[in-house]
Design an enzyme around this catalytic site. Structure first.
Site, PDB file in Angstrom:
ATOM      1  CB  CYS A   1      49.708 -43.483  91.503  1.00 55.14           C
ATOM      2  SG  CYS A   1      47.998 -43.853  91.039  1.00 55.14           S
TER       3      CYS A   1
ATOM      4  CB  CYS B   1      48.455 -49.910  86.823  1.00 55.15           C
ATOM      5  SG  CYS B   1      48.013 -50.089  88.556  1.00 55.15           S
TER       6      CYS B   1
HETATM    7  N1  DGL Z   1      46.877 -46.010  88.566  1.00 56.02           N
HETATM    8  C1  DGL Z   1      47.307 -47.009  89.497  1.00 56.02           C
HETATM    9  C2  DGL Z   1      48.812 -46.938  89.740  1.00 56.02           C
HETATM   10  O1  DGL Z   1      49.555 -46.424  88.929  1.00 56.02           O
HETATM   11  C3  DGL Z   1      46.575 -47.165  90.804  1.00 56.02           C
HETATM   12  C4  DGL Z   1      45.269 -46.546  91.100  1.00 56.02           C
HETATM   13  C5  DGL Z   1      44.423 -47.447  92.000  1.00 56.02           C
HETATM   14  O2  DGL Z   1      44.604 -47.453  93.217  1.00 56.02           O
HETATM   15  O3  DGL Z   1      43.634 -48.175  91.438  1.00 56.02           O
HETATM   16  O4  DGL Z   1      49.278 -47.449  90.728  1.00 56.02           O
END
Ligand code: DGL
Length: 281
Positions: free
Chosen positions: A208, A96
């Site tokens: 993301c 993430c």
């Molecule tokens: N998958 C997460 C990232 O790479 C964020 C998604 C969310 O907002 O929870 O930042």
């Protein structure tokens, strides 16, 4: 921590994967607010098909993109403490960008196992860009991180970077993984206000982990001439290098664990991705 089996993938599940099956000590743990961990895990599985994988989706607190740094710091530490009560992974992947850009240093101080983070791949995009115009899609939280400013300053200071803090795209990715239909129009919503600028970039950074699921749609919306930089493959390669050094285990369960009380990924998706069991944390 108590683990409750949501269900087992009966149609695919070999006998040995009973609910009492213990996850091997040296597996790879991936953590995200939701399905981003699964999208990165899929790339790891291509390189390490027999490695034990445990994807953890903190869907109870999704989206991370709307949370403060303080909240994320304490939440990620709390989650990993819980996981370590039952498992001793040999590699942790913070799958993430929103979390990695604020928690990596403190995690590395606390845990002895190698920690691989995911941050927006600005460097390869800048190396590739001929016209020095780069697009970046990320969460609003990542957009405001000093970490991102530093990445741009260090690797793309001579580029014009169009930064788009997406409000809807991560949620749409969760929706698609839950088996719901997501239209091209819905994918466009976050991009509308930036279309003029995005149409002239030659490289697009996915900042993301949720967004890889929309690679085809993004190509359709912005044009195939744009090269998309998705960190998933590079992260998988790095994890493979680290994991191979830590010793291999032959049995290979792939678990998904969610902090939400309801299972938010469709059973069909779980099966197609090779997920064998789903638990709630
Ligand atoms: N998958 C997460 C990232 O790479 C964020 C998604 C969310 O907002 O929870 O930042």
């Amino acid at each position: 921590m108590s683990l409750k089996s949501k269900y087992q993938m009966m149609s695919q599940k070999p006998e040995k994967y009973s609910s009492s099956y213990n996850f091997p000590a040296n597996g790879i743990l991936l953590l995200d607010s939701g399905v981003g961990s699964i999208l990165i895990a899929s790339e790891i599985k291509k390189l390490l098909p027999t490695a034990p994988l445990l994807s953890l989706g903190d869907q109870k607190f999704f989206p991370y993109g709307m949370k403060t740094e303080d909240f994320l710091l304490s939440r990620v530490h709390q989650l990993l403490d819980s996981v370590f009560e039952n498992f001793s992974p040999s590699v942790i992947v913070i799958a993430c960008n929103t979390a990695s850009t604020c928690v990596l240093d403190s995690l590395r101080q606390k845990f002895e196992v190698p920690i691989v983070g995911v941050v927006p791949p600005i460097k390869p995009a800048a190396e590739y860009s001929a016209n020095r115009k780069i697009g970046l899609l990320c969460t609003e939280a990542t957009l405001n991180r000093p970490y991102l400013d530093r990445l741009i300053l260090d690797f793309a200071s001579d580029c014009s970077v169009t930064k788009v803090g997406c409000k809807a795209l991560a949620e749409l990715a969760e929706k698609r993984m839950a088996g719901e239909f997501v239209s091209l129009q819905e994918v466009k919503v976050d991009l509308h206000a930036y279309m003029n600028k995005l149409r002239i970039v030659d490289s697009l950074v996915l900042g993301c982990t949720h967004f890889s699921i929309f690679r085809n749609e993004l190509e359709e919306i912005l044009g195939c001439h744009i090269k998309i930089f998705d960190p998933a493959i590079a992260v998988a390669r790095q994890v493979a290098r680290v994991f191979e050094q830590s010793g291999f285990q032959l049995n290979s369960p792939y678990w998904y664990m969610t902090t939400d009380k309801d299972l938010s990924i469709s059973k069909e998706k779980c099966i197609s991705l090779g997920i064998e069991e789903v638990y709630s944390l």
